[in-house]
Structures are given as C-alpha cells and as structure tokens.
Design a protein around this motif. Structure first.
Motif, mmCIF file in Angstrom:
data_model
loop_
_atom_site.group_PDB
_atom_site.id
_atom_site.type_symbol
_atom_site.label_atom_id
_atom_site.label_comp_id
_atom_site.label_asym_id
_atom_site.label_seq_id
_atom_site.Cartn_x
_atom_site.Cartn_y
_atom_site.Cartn_z
ATOM 1 N N PHE A 184 10.444 -10.858 106.655
ATOM 2 C CA PHE A 184 10.536 -11.484 108.216
ATOM 3 C C PHE A 184 11.376 -10.448 108.953
ATOM 4 C CE2 PHE A 184 10.889 -16.146 106.314
ATOM 5 C CZ PHE A 184 9.440 -16.019 106.377
ATOM 6 N N ASP A 185 10.864 -10.612 110.585
ATOM 7 C CA ASP A 185 11.742 -9.742 111.347
ATOM 8 C C ASP A 185 12.928 -10.773 111.686
ATOM 9 O OD1 ASP A 185 12.819 -9.089 113.828
ATOM 10 O OD2 ASP A 185 11.002 -8.300 114.657
ATOM 11 N N PRO A 186 14.083 -9.965 111.261
ATOM 12 C CA PRO A 186 15.466 -10.995 111.388
ATOM 13 C C PRO A 186 15.689 -11.442 112.750
ATOM 14 C CG PRO A 186 15.961 -8.441 111.114
ATOM 15 C CD PRO A 186 14.469 -8.547 111.132
ATOM 16 N N ARG A 187 15.215 -10.761 113.855
ATOM 17 C CA ARG A 187 15.497 -11.452 114.903
ATOM 18 C C ARG A 187 14.689 -12.598 115.502
ATOM 19 N NH1 ARG A 187 18.896 -7.308 117.209
ATOM 20 N NH2 ARG A 187 18.811 -5.446 115.817
ATOM 21 N N PHE A 188 13.462 -12.705 114.604
ATOM 22 C CA PHE A 188 12.551 -13.681 115.251
ATOM 23 C C PHE A 188 13.200 -15.213 114.636
ATOM 24 C CE2 PHE A 188 7.868 -11.886 115.679
ATOM 25 C CZ PHE A 188 8.425 -10.843 116.511
ATOM 26 N N ILE A 223 8.113 -16.866 114.128
ATOM 27 C CA ILE A 223 7.453 -16.414 112.791
ATOM 28 C C ILE A 223 6.194 -17.077 112.315
ATOM 29 C CG2 ILE A 223 7.860 -16.318 110.316
ATOM 30 C CD1 ILE A 223 10.883 -15.565 110.886
ATOM 31 N N ILE A 224 6.320 -18.404 112.588
ATOM 32 C CA ILE A 224 5.211 -19.149 112.247
ATOM 33 C C ILE A 224 3.987 -19.040 113.253
ATOM 34 C CG2 ILE A 224 4.213 -21.531 111.887
ATOM 35 C CD1 ILE A 224 7.131 -21.990 110.661
ATOM 36 N N PRO A 233 15.984 -16.274 110.078
ATOM 37 C CA PRO A 233 15.870 -15.954 108.712
ATOM 38 C C PRO A 233 17.407 -16.167 108.015
ATOM 39 C CG PRO A 233 14.386 -14.571 109.549
ATOM 40 C CD PRO A 233 15.374 -15.220 110.897
ATOM 41 N N ASP A 234 18.387 -15.229 108.715
ATOM 42 C CA ASP A 234 19.637 -15.456 108.132
ATOM 43 C C ASP A 234 20.387 -16.902 107.956
ATOM 44 O OD1 ASP A 234 20.022 -15.324 110.677
ATOM 45 O OD2 ASP A 234 21.911 -13.773 110.753
ATOM 46 N N ARG A 242 9.801 -21.471 101.943
ATOM 47 C CA ARG A 242 9.092 -22.584 102.749
ATOM 48 C C ARG A 242 8.605 -21.859 103.907
ATOM 49 N NH1 ARG A 242 9.890 -27.789 100.723
ATOM 50 N NH2 ARG A 242 11.131 -27.800 99.098
ATOM 51 N N VAL A 243 9.142 -21.126 104.976
ATOM 52 C CA VAL A 243 8.887 -20.671 106.047
ATOM 53 C C VAL A 243 7.539 -19.674 105.707
ATOM 54 C CG1 VAL A 243 9.507 -19.326 108.219
ATOM 55 C CG2 VAL A 243 10.939 -21.253 107.104
ATOM 56 N N ALA A 244 7.997 -18.980 104.701
ATOM 57 C CA ALA A 244 6.805 -17.839 104.366
ATOM 58 C C ALA A 244 5.517 -18.539 104.114
ATOM 59 C CB ALA A 244 7.299 -17.049 103.470
#
Lengths: 542, 317
Positions: free
Chosen positions: A367-371, A376-377, A409-410, A419-421
């Motif tokens: 994931f892009d950590p800033r999204f 993301i979805i 994400p963090d 689950r998000v993935a």
C-alpha cells in the motif's frame, strides 16, 4: 531440579513516567511470574503484541531505552539481577543467558562473517583462548549440524539458507556456554522440514542440561518441545501448566480461543460452479542456468480454490506471477477466460488485468502509506461506477465499517490491512484472485478469520482462488485441489483429501511427516477434530 | 566464483563506463568550442588579447581549422590520449605546463580536507549516536553552524584570529604542513558537518536494528556495538556521498585558495575564467571529469569492500 531462572511479579512499562507530554505510558508486561529449571523448556505463547519478546529482553536487561522494569524477584543462575548495573548485566548476557533473536537474517550482522559472529561471545567473555577461538567456532558449527563448517565460517549470513542461518545464530548464542537459552520464534519463517530440524537441535541442547525459554505463537511447535507452557495475553500470564494438559484442556477462555484458532476447520463447501477461468499449460521459466518453473500445468474453474504448496525456492511464487501475467513464460501458455493471456503484449493485456487480481503476503508494503483506506480501494474501482458507494459495499464485504474509510495503513492492524487488501483486489470484480502467502504474517486467530473471509467471498461472488502458501494446514483448510511443488516442478496433484490423506509422491509424504514432527499441522493433542465431518476427512495426519 | 573474477568483473565494467564519461566530456567541450557563435580563434584567444596576425595563423594551424570537423575532432581526441591538453595562447604556454605545478598543492589540500572532514564526521557521530537528547542537540547545532557558515568567511575569521592576533599558524602560502592546517580546516568543516549528520543518522538506525540486539545480548558494551558493528554500516552512505564531497572540494578549493593565497587549480580556474582563457578552462573541465570518474570507481569498489551483499553478481547496485 533447581530453578535456573526465577521471575516473580515482573513489570515493564514504556513511555513517560508521569504526566509527561505525549503518549500515555504503556504497561507492556504486568505481574508476570514463571521459572525455568536446568534441562527444562518453558514456552511463552501468545499473539503478537502480547509482550512475549519484551519479557525475553527484560530477562537480559535489554528491555530498551525508555523501558522501566521492576520485579519482586529476578534470579538468573542463582544471582539476583534486580539491582544489576550495566557491567554486571554484561557479565550475564551471552555468558549465563544466550539469546536466539527472531529472524536470523536480520539478527546476524549482515556485514560480518558467520565465524566472527560466533566468535564474538567468546572474545567478549574470554571463555576460550584467542588461539583456540577459530577451532571452537568450527566445533560449534558442527555441533549445531552445519555441514562443511570450516567453509561456512567464512561466509556471510546472506550466503546461507534460512535453516543454516538459524543454526549459525543458535551457535553464536551457545558460544560462551550459557546455562539458559532464550529462543524467540526460532522456527518462524522456516520451511517445515527445516523447522523440524531446528526443533531437534533445541531439544538436544535441552537434553544437555540447558534451560530453554521458548517464545512462540505456534502451538504446534510448543507442543513438540515445551515441558511447560505459559499463556501471555496483553502482558499478563493468564495460564501456566504442563504443555500436554494445557493444550488438551485449556482453562482460561483466552487459552481456549488460542488453541481453537490453531486448528483450521474447513466449513462445508457448496458444489462448485463449472467454467474454466484460468488455464496454465506447460509453462516454464528459467533465470540463466537455473530453472524456476518447469512445465507446470493446471486449470482453475470459477468458484474453485487451487492450493499451491511447496518450500521456499520451489517456484510457487513464480507460478503465481506467471499466472497474473507479471512474468512471461519462456515456453507454454496461460489462458484467461478461454482467451490468450501470457503471449499478449502488455498493451492488449491491460484492459483485462481487472479480471485477475493479486493479494500479497505483506499488504503494508504493497500500500501507499499516505493513502487512506477509501483511496486505496477506490483506485481499483472502474471509473463508470459510483466509487463512494462501491467502496462502502466492498468494506462491508470484508467485514470493515465506514469508520475505517479515512484511516491510513499504519492505523490498521495486520488483519485489517489484509482485509483492505482483499477489498482492493475485489474492487474491479475479478474472476480470479491470486493470493501469495496472504496469511503467513498473521496471528493464528486472525489467520482463521481471513481464511473464513476468503471462503465467504468465494461463496458469494464465485471468484476462483489460486492460493500459494508454504503452510500445509492453511492449504488444506482453503483448497479444493492441491498442487505440490518441488524444485520448479509439480510433483503431486489431486483433491485436498487425496493429497493430504493418501499422498503418493515421496516428497509430499516427507513434507507431511515433517509438518507433524514440527507440529505445525497436527492438532494439539486432545483438541476435538472439526464436528460433523465424515471420519475420512477428519482423520488428520498425526 | 573465484575471488579474481568476483573483483575483476565489476572493476572492468566500471572502468569502461568511466572511459565513456571522459569521452563524453571531451566531445562536449569540442562541440561547445565549435558551436559557440564567432570565430574559433577569437574564442580560443579570449576577448582581451590583441593578437598579431602571426599568432592567429599559428592557432589556425595548431587546431587544423582548415580540416573538416570530424578530422579536427579525432585529432583532438588523439591529442588528449597522448596527454596533450592544448596551449594557452594568453600565457604562451602549453596547458599542461600551466597546470603542472598547481595540481600538487590542490591535491594536498583536498586530501588533507577529506581526512579532516571524515575525522570530524566520525568522531562527532560516534560520540553522540545513541546518546541523550542534550548531547545530540549540541552536536547537531554545531554541525548546522558548520554547514551554514560560508567557508570563505570562516577562513577570514580563522586567519584573523589564529594568524594575525595569536600568530599560531601561517595565514598564507604553502610552506610546510603548518600552512595547510587553516585552509584544510576551512574546506573540511562544512563537509564534515554534513557527513556527521548522515553518519549519526545511519548509526542510530543501525543501533535500532535487530542484529544490534543480538550483539548486546552477547554481553557487548555500547562502544563495541558502535565501533565493531554499526560503524561499518554507517560507512556506506559516506561512500555514496563521495561524489558530492569531490564537488564540494573542487568548488571549495576555488574560494579557499583565493582567501589563503595558496597556489592551486582553484586559483588557476578563477584566473582562466576571468580572462576567458578557454583552453585552460576546457582542460580543467576534463580534469574534474577525470577526478569524478576515478573517485566513483573507488567508491564502487569501497561498496564491495564494505558490504558483502553487493559482491554477488547480479544482486544489488
């Protein structure tokens, strides 16, 4: 037996002492008591974040900067260490208590030779004459079962296989002859056959009279080697007892949940839909002289799960990448939805990429950590759809609520991230999900939930799954059909029942045998097999 | 894989790319000379020289300006290969002779400054890595000061106090090692300041990595962890920054040599640029390119020495 290690009422706190700015203090370990005798193995089990590793570090006086450790009693080999200063602690570390830290690849200095790493404790404590150290290193490597020890001593950690690296780390922990060994997840991330060997090695050390404190989340490993087990939850020991009794009849609800989650149960499966979505026909790929995949063929039908199992380096991840069209086979073809796929140029493949989606082992790095979660979805949702509505629908599908939409994400747990993935992969309504070790980094209870979720999604949407894992119990739990890979080739193929209950190929047999000696696949003794299944399917290899 | 092969392959590959860079620099300098509007002779002479027709004719003959461009190009490359850098017509000397006496003092200054900068960086970083907030704040502030203060001003300040007021060190010239101290320090401070920050950050990162826990769990002191383990990790980013260091040294040499009245390439460059002595400027450009190539080759080899993971063919880099 006299206790080598006695811990009474150990507390570890992190963060500001009182009223300081910033985060509230964290009480990582609370009131923990246990003891380890010579020649005995005590296992500390619990999920990630339960404080297992913090306990281990506190026993070495290495809980970390900003940690405040207190204990009513902390005796190591007859010495009271509660008031120890830096110099006294150093005389304990390595000499009285050896540490085998998690993950040998990062726990050995990558820039130094194995021999220098193993020699270090002897140099620091002067336990061997300088002229004898080289010979001692070779002797230690031989003792931990490293073949050709003279040559291995001159190599660097990255040049060794995972199993040899772990042995080298154990040798360095044993080098100065400590009476107590702390092993933190010593078999995690190793293949099953290697796991069994490492456990044998630790068992040998135990028989030689070394006390062993084993830290693990894997009850199978614990069942195999630990005499007694302490269950840790949020920094507290909720239950301690002899391992067989504790695993057979856990008293505390948390222990019960932990034991239950370690056994993966397959729910009854609805009959599969027909219609082939993915056909892999005799694909091969080599890198230079090394063949990564040799003539692998299989088909995947809608609503079906094909499990791809093998040890690291067997080529299973390469097959996943060939199927998704991220790699081009040197020979053979992949067809998607009955149409050419692998031989197309990327330009023609791109419009159909939505049909086949990939889920990684570690969504955090994918994931892009800033999204935010919603971004993301939404990225995967086709433009013509109502993105906001579809994002919420997908979140609901994977069991997350609208409150997660604006998290990054963090700010999510490992299970939530996976689950998000899954939601992200389902966004373009794919016909095939390729899952590469999707649950390997998760705790047992979370792992069971994510597998249930994948099952549920498949039942509802009819998505086909190509599921890659090194973990036999996971493959057995999720797969309709199983392919076993070894050295770039598929050595056995069949339904999950055929492969697991009546393996034909010697390699499959050895893999299953190693799994049960390592205990990762065997249900802990006394745990009832899943209810309502026919006896043939319930008979797990044991 | 044999040891010879392991080292020979990367060395040969990098030497090859170094030759390509030098060839590119020579080509660009040739093109610039011929593409700049105006007569090549005027460009070579510079604006302030009133040349006799004989001299103009000589330049024409030296450069072979009557020949087609490709022939001129090949002749220039051939000249460079034999070490012929051309001729400064303003000074009436071959460029080689103009530079010859100047390279030594500059190399001396650059080497001394490099050693000093590394010393400053590693001592400051090792002394403060993994320490409390106060020590780091002080060190960090000093480094920031060293980085921010213009080096010529620092130089002026240094010789005002140390040379004129207290007469501790000579302020100018290049007589003996004592004369090297102030200029080298002036040149080294800003570089050392930047490197110290990088080294400390890397040390802190390495100290937090799991292998550092293993080393501590063997009974090592913090100093052993730092000196025997993490220092090597910190050497990697320093190697990476070497290209930048060479650039800073070249640029800094111009100022330092001027302020301290030292002979050297920096001063030659200033004079040549001021008087538009194009052959000398061109030669200095080629010389800088060569310096970069050599340093980068050494840096790449240093990577292989420091980090065994990069030695495997096809991995890393």
């Amino acid at each position: 037996m006299s206790a080598l290690l006695t811990v009474e009422n150990l507390d570890v706190r992190f963060g500001p002492r009182r009223g300081g700015a910033g985060a509230a203090p964290v009480h990582a370990v609370r009131d923990v008591s246990f003891s380890v005798a010579a020649g005995e193995c005590l296992a500390l089990v619990g999920e990630s974040g339960s404080g297992k590793s913090t306990v281990a570090r506190a026993l070495l006086g290495l809980a970390g900067a900003g940690a405040r450790t207190s204990a009513r009693t902390l005796r190591v080999d007859g010495r009271d260490v509660t008031g120890f200063g830096a110099r006294e602690w150093r005389s304990v570390r390595g000499r009285v208590v050896g540490l085998v830290a998690q993950d040998a690849l990062v726990s050995l200095d990558p820039l130094r030779r194995i021999g220098a790493e193993i020699a270090e404790p002897m140099r620091l404590h002067g336990t061997a004459e300088r002229s004898r150290i080289g010979a001692r290193v070779v002797e230690l490597l031989r003792r931990v079962g490293v073949p050709d020890p003279e040559a291995r001593a001159t190599q660097y950690p990255h040049e060794l296989s995972g199993g040899l690296r772990q042995r080298a780390l154990i040798a360095s922990a044993l080098a100065a002859g400590p009476r107590l060994l702390i092993a933190d997840e010593p078999t995690t991330a190793l293949d099953v056959t290697v796991q069994a060997q490492i456990l044998d090695l630790l068992a040998t050390a135990k028989e030689d009279g070394t006390g062993l404190l084993l830290i693990s989340h894997d009850l199978g490993v614990v069942a195999r080697i630990a005499d007694r087990t302490a269950v840790l939850r949020r920094g507290e020991v909720v239950e301690t007892g002899p391992t067989p009794a504790l695993l057979a009849a856990p008293r505390h609800p948390y222990s019960r949940a932990l034991v239950a989650a370690s056994v993966l149960r397959s729910p009854p499966r609805a009959p599969k839909r027909t219609g082939t979505v993915l056909e892999v026909d005799a694909v091969s790929l080599s890198y230079g002289a090394r063949t990564a995949v040799r003539e692998v063929s299989f088909t995947l039908r809608a609503g079906e799960t094909v499990g791809l199992v093998g040890e690291s380096g067997s080529g299973k991840s390469t097959v996943a990448r060939l199927a998704t069209g991220l790699l081009r086979p040197h020979s053979g073809t992949v067809r998607l939805d009955g149409e050419p796929w692998s031989e197309l140029p990327e330009r023609l493949r791109r419009p159909r990429r939505a049909r086949i989606q990939l889920i990684h082992q570690d969504p955090y790095s994918a994931f892009d950590p800033r999204f935010t979660v919603s971004r993301i979805i939404a990225e995967g949702i086709p433009r013509h759809e109502d993105r906001a509505a579809r994002t919420r629908e997908l979140l609901g599908l994977v069991g997350l609520g609208p409150e997660h939409l604006h998290r990054r994400p963090d700010q999510l747990s490992g299970g939530q991230r996976q689950r998000v993935a899954i939601a992200r992969a389902l966004a373009p309504s794919p016909g095939v999900l390729v899952c590469d070790e999707p649950v390997s980094a998760l705790d047992a209870s979370v792992r069971a939930q994510v597998l249930d979720l994948l099952d549920d999604v498949q039942q509802r949407l009819g998505t086909a799954l190509l599921f890659v894992s090194h973990d036999l119990s996971v493959i057995r739990r999720i797969s309709d059909r199983v392919l076993v890979m070894k050295d770039a080739e598929v050595v056995e193929e069949g339904t999950a029942e055929e492969v697991f209950d009546a393996p034909r190929h010697p390699y499959t047999k050895s893999l299953l045998a190693a799994a049960l000696t390592a205990g990762t696949d065997a249900a802990p003794p006394g745990v009832p097999t899943r209810p309502g299944t026919p006896p043939a399917a319930a008979a797990r290899p044991r | 894989m044999s040891v010879m092969r392991r080292w020979a392959v990367p060395v040969v590959r990098r030497l090859g790319s170094g030759v390509l860079v030098l060839w590119g620099a020579a080509t660009v300098s040739f093109l610039v000379l011929h593409l700049v509007p105006g007569d090549v002779v005027d460009t070579v002479l510079g604006p302030s020289t009133a040349a006799t027709p004989e001299l103009r004719e000589r330049i024409r003959a030296d450069y072979g300006l009557g020949d087609p461009l490709p022939v001129q190009y090949l002749r220039q490359l051939a000249g460079l290969l034999t070490g012929d850098l051309g001729r400064s017509y303003q000074q009436g000397l071959p460029v080689g002779d103009v530079l010859a006496g100047q390279i030594g003092p500059t190399v001396e200054l650059a080497l001394a400054a490099t050693v000093l900068a590394l010393l400053i960086a590693f001592v400051a970083a090792v002394a403060t890595a993994g320490r409390g907030r106060a020590a780091r704040a002080v060190a960090s502030g000093l480094e920031l000061l060293a980085v921010s203060v213009p080096s010529y001003w620092l130089g002026i300040l240094a010789f005002t106090f140390l040379s004129y007021r207290f007469r501790l060190l000579p302020a100018a010239g290049d007589q003996g090692p004592a004369a090297l101290v102030l200029p080298a320090l002036t040149l080294a401070l800003p570089i050392g300041g930047v490197l110290a920050r990088v080294v400390r950050q890397e040390l802190d990162e390495a100290l937090a990595r799991p292998f550092a826990l293993t080393v501590r769990a063997r009974g090592a002191t913090e100093r052993t962890v730092l000196l025997r383990h993490t220092l090597r990790h910190a050497a990697l980013p320093v190697a990476t920054l070497s290209g930048w260091v060479v650039g800073s040294l070249l640029g800094g040499a111009v100022l330092t040599e001027t302020v301290f009245a030292r002979p050297g390439l920096g001063r030659v460059l200033v004079t040549a640029v001021t008087s538009k002595d194009i052959p000398v400027v061109t030669a200095l450009v080629l010389l800088s390119a060569a310096a970069f190539v050599v340093v980068n080759l050494l840096v790449d080899l240093a990577y292989l020495v420091i980090d065994p993971r990069l030695r495997t063919e096809g991995a890393g880099v």
